[in-house]
Design an enzyme around this catalytic site. Structure first.
Site, short mmCIF file in Angstrom:
data_model
loop_
_atom_site.label_atom_id
_atom_site.label_comp_id
_atom_site.label_asym_id
_atom_site.label_seq_id
_atom_site.Cartn_x
_atom_site.Cartn_y
_atom_site.Cartn_z
N ILE A 150 45.41 39.73 41.97
CA ILE A 150 45.88 41.03 41.50
C ILE A 150 45.08 42.10 42.24
O ILE A 150 43.89 42.29 41.94
CB ILE A 150 45.62 41.22 39.98
N SER A 196 40.66 32.37 36.27
CA SER A 196 41.29 32.62 37.58
C SER A 196 42.16 31.43 37.96
O SER A 196 41.83 30.28 37.63
CB SER A 196 40.24 32.84 38.65
N TYR A 243 32.46 30.04 43.00
CA TYR A 243 33.33 30.78 42.07
C TYR A 243 34.29 29.82 41.35
O TYR A 243 34.47 29.90 40.14
CB TYR A 243 34.09 31.83 42.87
N VAL A 244 34.89 28.90 42.10
CA VAL A 244 35.87 27.98 41.50
C VAL A 244 35.20 27.13 40.42
O VAL A 244 35.76 26.94 39.33
CB VAL A 244 36.49 27.07 42.59
N SER A 304 35.11 49.42 33.77
CA SER A 304 35.06 50.70 34.49
C SER A 304 36.07 50.74 35.63
O SER A 304 36.31 51.79 36.23
CB SER A 304 33.66 50.93 35.04
N ARG A 305 36.64 49.59 35.97
CA ARG A 305 37.63 49.52 37.06
C ARG A 305 38.37 48.18 36.96
O ARG A 305 38.07 47.37 36.08
CB ARG A 305 36.98 49.70 38.44
N ASN A 320 35.33 39.85 30.75
CA ASN A 320 36.04 40.17 31.99
C ASN A 320 35.10 40.46 33.16
O ASN A 320 35.46 40.25 34.31
CB ASN A 320 36.93 41.40 31.72
N1 LIG Z 1 41.49 40.91 40.72
C1 LIG Z 1 41.86 39.65 40.93
O1 LIG Z 1 42.62 39.34 41.86
C2 LIG Z 1 41.38 38.55 40.03
C3 LIG Z 1 42.00 37.31 40.11
C4 LIG Z 1 41.59 36.29 39.29
C5 LIG Z 1 40.58 36.51 38.37
N2 LIG Z 1 39.97 37.71 38.30
C6 LIG Z 1 38.90 37.89 37.30
O2 LIG Z 1 39.21 39.04 36.53
C7 LIG Z 1 38.02 39.70 36.15
C8 LIG Z 1 38.05 41.15 36.61
O3 LIG Z 1 38.19 41.14 38.03
P1 LIG Z 1 38.34 42.49 38.87
O4 LIG Z 1 38.93 42.10 40.15
O5 LIG Z 1 39.00 43.51 38.02
O6 LIG Z 1 36.78 42.86 39.05
P2 LIG Z 1 36.10 44.18 39.67
O7 LIG Z 1 37.13 45.16 40.08
O8 LIG Z 1 35.11 43.71 40.67
O9 LIG Z 1 35.32 44.81 38.43
C9 LIG Z 1 34.18 44.18 37.94
C10 LIG Z 1 33.71 44.91 36.70
O10 LIG Z 1 32.57 44.22 36.19
C11 LIG Z 1 31.52 45.16 35.98
N3 LIG Z 1 30.22 44.53 36.09
C12 LIG Z 1 29.60 44.03 37.21
N4 LIG Z 1 28.39 43.52 36.87
C13 LIG Z 1 28.26 43.69 35.52
C14 LIG Z 1 27.25 43.39 34.58
N5 LIG Z 1 26.12 42.75 34.94
N6 LIG Z 1 27.44 43.75 33.29
C15 LIG Z 1 28.58 44.40 32.90
N7 LIG Z 1 29.56 44.71 33.74
C16 LIG Z 1 29.42 44.36 35.03
C17 LIG Z 1 31.76 46.25 36.99
O11 LIG Z 1 31.09 47.43 36.54
P3 LIG Z 1 30.62 48.59 37.59
O12 LIG Z 1 31.89 49.24 38.04
O13 LIG Z 1 29.77 49.48 36.76
O14 LIG Z 1 29.91 47.88 38.70
C18 LIG Z 1 33.28 46.35 36.94
O15 LIG Z 1 33.70 47.13 35.85
C19 LIG Z 1 36.88 38.89 36.74
O16 LIG Z 1 36.41 37.97 35.79
C20 LIG Z 1 37.53 38.16 37.91
O17 LIG Z 1 36.86 36.98 38.24
C21 LIG Z 1 40.35 38.74 39.11
#
Ligand SMILES: NC(=O)c1ccc[n+]([C@@H]2O[C@H](COP(=O)([O-])OP(=O)(O)OC[C@H]3O[C@@H](n4cnc5c(N)ncnc54)[C@H](OP(=O)(O)O)[C@@H]3O)[C@@H](O)[C@H]2O)c1
Length: 248
Positions: free
Chosen positions: A187, A141, A154-155, A11-12, A88
């Site tokens: 990111i 990550s 988290y790590v 969703s985001r 994800n």
């Molecule tokens: N962004 C970064 O810098 C970064 C870096 C390294 C790794 N990552 C990894 O990349 C992935 C995405 O990260 P992001 O930053 O894009 O995350 P985010 O913006 O926080 O988005 C999290 C997503 O997960 C959904 N979610 C939360 N709880 C859930 C559940 N119980 N069941 C199904 N969906 C659920 C949320 O839905 P709602 O919107 O409905 O709450 C949202 O769509 C993660 O695994 C994160 O650890 C991110």
């Protein structure tokens, strides 16, 4: 045949970019969300307006009932089994010192990094085996490489994904199912608020490619792994972080 993908938590953030990119590549996409229904439906509208196929499905991927519902609704909507799982989704990621952190804090992260992928994979894998084709891709990550202090919950949880990926790859390889993990660098997404190249200079200065990553950088790598031509890549942990870390 058009493939069907479930992108958890799309969703985001990164999931949104992955869903949009897969749909552009002709994949039928499930935009899974937990509570952001409007955002998920808006992404589906964007995909459909661009000529793609998608549906928004609410489900919590960290519990058995949510995963059962997600897969059943996907198969019902597309009248096809699931070919691609993108693990994800993630919840809150509190930074906690060893003094503060509890076992429950570790479990909170493991529910997303290990439990959800396990439940999903077990639910879809028999049909993937039957079809002799499947893709399981988990978002890890770069923190696994960095070993950030005061973030061990988290790590550690993201580190578990490395062994999980290798073990599943070995077990499922004979069925034409590949299993890989893509490890993003930092990111900026919606939850980070406004981040500029200037405000992130401390991070960027250590990145060989000298810029911040974009969600589309991650989506491009995931999309490649989903293609037929990536069918000889499995068990891999791929860093997509401008060279900030080099992997093992
Ligand atoms: N962004 C970064 O810098 C970064 C870096 C390294 C790794 N990552 C990894 O990349 C992935 C995405 O990260 P992001 O930053 O894009 O995350 P985010 O913006 O926080 O988005 C999290 C997503 O997960 C959904 N979610 C939360 N709880 C859930 C559940 N119980 N069941 C199904 N969906 C659920 C949320 O839905 P709602 O919107 O409905 O709450 C949202 O769509 C993660 O695994 C994160 O650890 C991110």
């Amino acid at each position: 045949m058009t493939r069907v993908a479930i992108v958890t938590g799309s969703s985001r953030g990164l999931g949104k970019a992955i869903a949009i990119r897969l749909a552009k590549d002709g994949v039928k996409v499930v935009v899974n969300y937990h509570s952001s229904r409007q955002q998920a439906e808006e992404i589906v509208r964007e995909i459909v307006a661009g000529g793609g196929e998608a549906v928004a499905i609410q489900a919590s991927v960290t519990d058995e009932e949510g995963v059962r519902k997600l897969v059943a609704e996907t198969e019902g909507y597309f009248e096809q089994s699931v070919d691609i799982i993108i693990n994800n989704a993630s919840g809150p990621q509190p930074e906690l010192s060893l003094k503060e952190v509890t076992w429950q804090d570790y479990l909170d992260q493991l529910h997303f990094t290990v439990k959800a992928p396990l439940l999903l994979t077990k639910t879809v894998m028999e049909k993937m085996k039957h079809n002799q084709w499947g893709r399981i891709i988990t978002i890890g990550s770069e923190v696994v490489e960095i070993g950030n202090a005061e973030f061990s919950n988290y790590v550690t949880a993201k580190s578990a994904v490395i062994g999980m990926t290798r073990s599943w790859a070995t077990e499922l390889g004979g069925f034409g199912i590949t299993v890989n993990t893509v490890h993003p660098g930092f990111i900026p997404v919606e939850r980070h608020g406004e981040v500029t190249e200037e405000s992130a200079q401390g991070y960027i200065s250590g990145v060989p490619l000298n810029r911040l990553g974009k969600p589309e950088d991650i989506a491009a790598q995931v999309a490649f792994l989903c293609r037929d031509e990536a069918g000889f890549i499995t068990g891999q942990n791929i860093q997509v972080n401008g060279g900030n870390t080099f992997g093992v």
